[in-house]
Each structure stands twice: as structure tokens, then as C-alpha cells.
Motif scaffolding. Structure first.
Motif, PDB file in Angstrom:
ATOM      1  N   LEU A   1       0.942   3.509  45.732  1.00 27.29           N
ATOM      2  CA  LEU A   1       1.598   3.877  46.990  1.00 27.29           C
ATOM      3  C   LEU A   1       1.514   2.779  48.035  1.00 27.29           C
ATOM      4  O   LEU A   1       2.492   2.473  48.711  1.00 27.29           O
ATOM      5  CB  LEU A   1       0.965   5.159  47.539  1.00 27.29           C
ATOM      6  CG  LEU A   1       1.461   6.395  46.813  1.00 27.29           C
ATOM      7  CD1 LEU A   1       0.543   7.552  47.061  1.00 27.29           C
ATOM      8  CD2 LEU A   1       2.870   6.729  47.265  1.00 27.29           C
ATOM      9  N   ILE A   2       0.350   2.187  48.147  1.00 28.93           N
ATOM     10  CA  ILE A   2       0.197   1.129  49.155  1.00 28.93           C
ATOM     11  C   ILE A   2       1.066  -0.062  48.758  1.00 28.93           C
ATOM     12  O   ILE A   2       1.681  -0.711  49.596  1.00 28.93           O
ATOM     13  CB  ILE A   2      -1.283   0.735  49.353  1.00 28.93           C
ATOM     14  CG1 ILE A   2      -1.477   0.027  50.691  1.00 28.93           C
ATOM     15  CG2 ILE A   2      -1.831  -0.138  48.272  1.00 28.93           C
ATOM     16  CD1 ILE A   2      -1.954   0.923  51.751  1.00 28.93           C
ATOM     17  N   ASN A   3       1.151  -0.282  47.457  1.00 31.09           N
ATOM     18  CA  ASN A   3       1.992  -1.336  46.919  1.00 31.09           C
ATOM     19  C   ASN A   3       3.441  -1.130  47.363  1.00 31.09           C
ATOM     20  O   ASN A   3       4.113  -2.049  47.819  1.00 31.09           O
ATOM     21  CB  ASN A   3       1.867  -1.234  45.388  1.00 31.09           C
ATOM     22  CG  ASN A   3       2.396  -2.436  44.687  1.00 31.09           C
ATOM     23  OD1 ASN A   3       3.552  -2.774  44.854  1.00 31.09           O
ATOM     24  ND2 ASN A   3       1.555  -3.080  43.916  1.00 31.09           N
ATOM     25  N   ASN A   4       3.875   0.123  47.259  1.00 28.99           N
ATOM     26  CA  ASN A   4       5.234   0.480  47.638  1.00 28.99           C
ATOM     27  C   ASN A   4       5.486   0.216  49.125  1.00 28.99           C
ATOM     28  O   ASN A   4       6.508  -0.349  49.499  1.00 28.99           O
ATOM     29  CB  ASN A   4       5.425   1.981  47.375  1.00 28.99           C
ATOM     30  CG  ASN A   4       6.518   2.205  46.386  1.00 28.99           C
ATOM     31  OD1 ASN A   4       6.998   1.250  45.763  1.00 28.99           O
ATOM     32  ND2 ASN A   4       6.919   3.438  46.225  1.00 28.99           N
TER      33      ASN A   4
ATOM     34  N   GLY B   1     -10.504  -0.784  50.776  1.00 24.70           N
ATOM     35  CA  GLY B   1     -10.326  -1.544  49.521  1.00 24.70           C
ATOM     36  C   GLY B   1      -8.931  -1.363  48.958  1.00 24.70           C
ATOM     37  O   GLY B   1      -8.264  -2.329  48.587  1.00 24.70           O
ATOM     38  N   ILE B   2      -8.470  -0.111  48.936  1.00 27.66           N
ATOM     39  CA  ILE B   2      -7.116   0.162  48.411  1.00 27.66           C
ATOM     40  C   ILE B   2      -6.103  -0.585  49.285  1.00 27.66           C
ATOM     41  O   ILE B   2      -5.196  -1.248  48.787  1.00 27.66           O
ATOM     42  CB  ILE B   2      -6.807   1.681  48.443  1.00 27.66           C
ATOM     43  CG1 ILE B   2      -7.664   2.428  47.437  1.00 27.66           C
ATOM     44  CG2 ILE B   2      -5.332   1.943  48.165  1.00 27.66           C
ATOM     45  CD1 ILE B   2      -7.613   3.947  47.596  1.00 27.66           C
ATOM     46  N   GLY B   3      -6.284  -0.486  50.604  1.00 25.14           N
ATOM     47  CA  GLY B   3      -5.362  -1.150  51.544  1.00 25.14           C
ATOM     48  C   GLY B   3      -5.384  -2.650  51.368  1.00 25.14           C
ATOM     49  O   GLY B   3      -4.332  -3.287  51.292  1.00 25.14           O
ATOM     50  N   PHE B   4      -6.565  -3.212  51.267  1.00 21.95           N
ATOM     51  CA  PHE B   4      -6.686  -4.673  51.185  1.00 21.95           C
ATOM     52  C   PHE B   4      -6.118  -5.192  49.863  1.00 21.95           C
ATOM     53  O   PHE B   4      -5.222  -6.034  49.862  1.00 21.95           O
ATOM     54  CB  PHE B   4      -8.155  -5.098  51.324  1.00 21.95           C
ATOM     55  CG  PHE B   4      -8.353  -6.581  51.229  1.00 21.95           C
ATOM     56  CD1 PHE B   4      -8.144  -7.382  52.342  1.00 21.95           C
ATOM     57  CD2 PHE B   4      -8.706  -7.175  50.032  1.00 21.95           C
ATOM     58  CE1 PHE B   4      -8.291  -8.754  52.250  1.00 21.95           C
ATOM     59  CE2 PHE B   4      -8.860  -8.546  49.931  1.00 21.95           C
ATOM     60  CZ  PHE B   4      -8.658  -9.337  51.049  1.00 21.95           C
TER      61      PHE B   4
END
Lengths: 302, 228
Positions: free
Chosen positions: A190-193, A286-289
Motif C-alpha cells: 500500500l505504501i508503495n502504491n 519502518g513500513i513508511g521508510f
């Protein structure tokens, strides 16, 4: 890095979020959902393990010695056994203590019946050690060791209980790993998107930056800031929710299942929450970074 | 000094964009690179910006050999160039001031430097009164002036302009060319890529013509240069 550059990157990151506010909110909401589920499993698994550990700690090994063995030798053997590292605690129960306990438990209200035994202890030769372990999985090895000791008559233990708890623990750990892994993958996707959309939205700006001599760091930073801020939002929201949910659920369960109060042991909020906050923040940030870092690498080249 | 020696560029598709190009541009020169679509002039500009690598040959800009330049030096190299595009490439959501300041912000200039140099640059391109406006509130010529101000704000040694008058009417085009001339007179080397014969004839100066990837002429004020 100059302070002004830091503020610039931070400001651009916030602007990115505002420009794609619905996408950003959707990502933050999904990360929130993932982290909320993570916290939920974290609490459930943590508490189950806490209860299992509590029950485990009540499952002990009883070592009985040869009836003719003098007490000094029993105590010496006890000292030898006590040096084993897998032992959490052990109590010596002398023959007299064993008889006293028996009398209290079985002749309660009819103490006169026990008077017939006078000074004759029917449990003479029943001195024993009760041993509790750090980890019930180590029970089998210790039992083998105890049975091999000279002077040991009998070792009482529950093999099935140990095996049951060990496999239950393993199953819970495995289940939690799988669930957390799936949730992580969803969150990263999702964050990738979101970052891909932001990168496409700012493609021209990034191109201009590149051509006027901005470094990769400068071009990527606003996107990474955006990812980290979304991750942070995604972590803070469920943490606030979890605090209230946890405290209220524990109170509710304790009241509703009062009858099981000697079996239900919950980790106090002040013990579990700091750990949950730490893990959830690391997870969100971490997911965001990493989500934004690897996405933006794909889009922006020197 | 820009030194382009024996440059060949063949794209992965097999298209030979440049064939054995040799050009020397001295410091402070004003040069037009002319040619039709597909002549290789945009490829040449990409090579100078180090957006693409030549298949063979050597490009030296201000004593820096671009082929031997490590990737981490590319941003620093680009800061020594200014670049202007046909479509202006302004940030639509930012004011004139912010568009010009942007070039300084991304290279880490201090807020004080930005506060001092942006108004000065806007004055030079004649847009002091319009610093608060958004690009859509400006005419094409004014937008190109903003782009020129942005290209010059970091005081580059070389200004590369890719069809800077392509989207402008004749009057605006002439004004932009005059502005570029003024910049050149201040000591900046200016390379203008264009396909407009009219502009070139009106402005005069050195004209390098490319056709199908080959250099077919290099004229200085109507006469051929010595070498190349």
C-alpha cells in the motif's frame, strides 16, 4: 545537511501528503488497520503466552528419594540438583511437612482422626523436592538426569502436559509469524502504491530538480518523509485505540468470567503497552521508510 | 570551454542519432545549434546535460571530462549549467518567486541567500512586479523569463536553451533572444538549440547546423569557422 534543507524536505513531505490527501489518508488508514490487527494479535498472543507460562510454572516435577536415605544426603542431593540451569525454583518438602500438609487437607474439621497417628508419621520416607522449570520443554532432559541419580526412588511429572504446552506455544508463535508477515506485505504494498502515485504526480518537479543539480538525497527525501509520516500516522491511531480497547477488555473479561479468575491472567497495560508502542512505531515508520525508499529508487535515477 | 570530440551516439533501437561530431565552444560564446526534427540536436543537449552517454567520443566541459565523471559528481556538474526548455517546465502550483527560489532550495542555499538573490534575478528578467503570480497568470514570454531566471539563479557558467522560443509568438521570441544575448554579454556561455531560421537570421552569431546526426555546417556571422 543544513537545517533549512531539513525543513524544506519536511515541508515538501507534508505538502505531498496534503496534495494527495485522499490517497495519503487511505494509506494511513490501511496501515492503521494492519497495525491495529498486529496490536490485537500481539495482545492476544502475548496474553495467551503469559497464561501458558503461568500454568507452566505450576506444572512441576516431584523427586522422591529412597526411604532409607538420611535427610543430610537428601539435602546434599538437592544442592547438586539445584545447580542445573534449567531449574527456575525448587522447594524441599520434608516428611514432617508432607504429613502436616496432608493432615490439613484431608482431616480438616476432623483433626481428632489424625491424633491416632500420634508421633508416628505414616509418610516417613516421603521427603521430596518440588522442581519448577524455566521452560517446560526442558522437562524431559531433566527427568532423565534425575532418574539417573543414585538415591532417587521416583520422579513424578506430567509428560503430556509438557508436550501439550510446548506444541501450543509453537503453534501460537507460528500463527503469529504468518499473520504478521501477511499484514506487513499488505502494508508495504500500500505504501508503495501511495508513493508511486506521489512520484508520478511530482514527476516533472523531480525531473527539474535533477536537471538543476539536486542530489538524489534531495529528490528522494520529500517522498521518504511522506512515507514515514504516513507510517507514523498509521501507527499512532491504532495505538490510541488499543490503549482503551485493552484496558476495557481486560476489565470486562475479569468481570464477566469471574469464575475463571484463577486461570485468567492478563499482562498489565503498563507492562504490555510500552512494548506495543515501540514495536508498532518501528513497524509503522519502518513500513513508511522502506516502502517509500525502494519505490522512489525505481522512479528517480540520476 | 565546451569540447565535443568525435562523438557518436547510437540508441539501443539502432538509431544513429549523432555521427562523428566535433565542436568547440569557447567561454562566453553565443552559439545556435540548428537542425530539423531528428537531426540530433536534442541528443547533443542530453549528452551535455549528462542525461545520456555517448557511444564513443569525448565531451569536456570546463575541464571536466564527462565520460570519466563519477555519478556522484553529476549533480555538482549540473549546478554549473543552466537549462531552459521550450515548455518552460515551471511548477504550476508555485509563485514566480517560489519557482526561481526552487533552484536554490534544491541545492541547499540558505534562506538569506534566497531572499537576496531571487528579487535581484527577477529584476534582471523584468518580472519584479509579478513575483507573487502563478505561472498560469503569466504570458508565454513571461513564463519563459521565469524559466530563464531559474536557470541563472545559481550563476551557471553555461546556459543551455532547448527551443526557448518554440512556444512563443515572434515578438516574445525576439525579446527572449535579446534577454539571452544580454546574459551572454555578462560572460555566460549560451548554447541555443532551435529550428527557427528566422530567429537565427535576426540574431546573427555562430550557427552550427546538424542534419541526420551529422554536422553539416559551422558558420560564424555568416562565414564558416576555421575548424570542425
Amino acid at each position: 545537511m543544513r537545517l533549512s534543507t531539513f525543513w524544506y524536505c519536511l515541508k515538501q513531505g507534508v505538502k505531498n501528503i496534503c496534495r494527495n490527501i485522499w490517497f495519503s489518508l487511505a494509506s494511513a488508514a490501511t496501515i492503521s488497520a494492519c497495525i491495529f490487527l498486529f496490536c490485537l494479535f500481539f495482545s492476544i498472543i502475548g496474553n495467551i503466552q503469559y497464561m501458558v507460562q503461568h500454568v507452566e510454572s505450576t506444572v512441576g516435577i516431584t523427586v522422591l528419594f529412597d526411604e532409607t536415605l538420611p535427610e543430610e544426603q537428601i539435602l546434599a542431593l538437592g544442592e547438586q540438583i539445584g545447580q542445573r540451569t534449567e531449574i527456575k525454583s525448587m522447594n524441599y518438602v520434608s516428611a514432617q511437612e508432607a504429613w502436616d500438609t496432608f493432615k490439613t487437607e484431608y482431616f480438616a474439621g476432623h483433626e481428632e482422626l489424625a491424633e491416632g497417628f500420634a508421633d508416628d508419621n505414616p509418610l516417613a520416607g516421603s521427603a521430596s523436592y518440588e522442581i519448577y522449570l524455566h521452560d517446560i520443554e526442558q522437562q524431559e532432559g531433566l527427568v532423565a538426569y534425575l532418574e539417573g541419580l543414585e538415591g532417587v526412588r521416583q520422579v513424578n511429572y506430567s509428560n503430556t502436559t509438557a508436550a501439550g504446552f510446548s506444541s501450543f506455544n509453537k503453534m501460537i508463535s507460528l500463527l503469529s509469524l504468518v499473520i504478521i508477515g501477511v499484514l506487513l506485505a499488505v502494508a508495504v504494498f500500500l505504501i508503495n502504491n501511495t508513493i508511486s502515485v506521489a512520484a508520478a504526480f511530482r514527476k516533472q518537479e523531480s525531473q527539474i530538480m535533477r536537471l538543476i543539480g539536486a542530489t538524489n538525497f534531495m529528490i528522494r527525501s520529500p517522498f521518504i518523509v511522506e512515507g514515514v509520516l504516513i507510517g507514523l500516522m498509521g501507527a499512532v491511531i491504532p495505538l490510541i485505540g488499543m490503549y482503551f480497547l485493552y484496558t476495557r477488555t481486560v476489565v470486562y473479561l475479569m468481570e464477566r468470567f469471574h469464575i475463571l479468575s484463577n486461570m485468567l491472567y492478563f499482562i498489565p497495560i503498563e507492562e504490555i503497552y510500552p512494548l506495543m508502542v515501540g514495536v508498532a512505531l518501528i513497524l509503522g515508520i519502518g513500513i513508511g521508510f522502506f516502502g517509500s525508499f525502494f519505490t522512489i529508487r525505481k522512479y528517480l535515477k540520476v | 570551454m565546451i569540447e565535443i570530440s568525435n562523438i557518436n551516439k547510437t540508441y539501443e533501437t539502432g538509431n544513429k542519432a549523432l555521427k562523428d561530431i566535433n565542436i568547440q565552444i569557447a567561454d562566453g560564446e553565443f552559439v545556435f545549434i540548428m537542425g530539423r526534427s531528428g537531426s540530433g540536436k536534442s541528443t547533443l543537449l542530453k549528452l551535455l546535460l549528462k542525461e545520456a552517454e555517448p557511444t564513443s567520443g569525448r565531451i569536456v566541459v570546463n575541464d571536466m571530462n564527462l565520460q570519466k565523471m563519477p555519478r556522484r559528481y553529476v549533480p555538482k556538474y549540473r549546478r554549473r549549467l543552466g537549462v531552459v526548455f521550450q515548455d518552460f517546465r515551471l511548477l504550476k502550483d508555485r509563485s514566480v518567486f517560489e519557482n526561481v527560489a526552487f533552484a536554490q532550495r534544491v541545492v541547499g542555499a540558505s534562506p538569506r541567500t534566497i531572499r537576496e538573490s531571487v528579487p535581484e534575478m527577477l529584476k534582471m528578467v523584468g518580472l519584479s512586479a509579478k513575483y507573487k503570480m502563478l505561472p498560469r497568470q503569466l504570458s508565454g514570454g513571461e513564463q519563459q523569463r521565469v524559466a530563464i531566471a531559474r536557470a541563472l539563479i545559481n550563476r551557471p557558467e553555461v546556459l543551455l536553451a532547448d527551443e526557448p522560443t518554440g512556444n512563443l509568438d515572434h515578438q516574445n521570441a525576439i525579446e527572449i533572444m535579446k534577454l539571452l544575448k544580454e546574459i551572454n554579454e555578462g560572460g555566460t556561455t549560451v548554447v541555443v538549440v532551435t529550428h527557427s531560421q528566422e530567429i537565427v537570421e535576426q540574431m546573427g552569431g555562430r550557427v552550427i547546423t546538424l542534419e541526420r546526426g551529422r554536422l553539416i555546417s559551422d558558420e560564424v556571422k555568416g562565414g564558416h569557422s576555421d575548424e570542425t
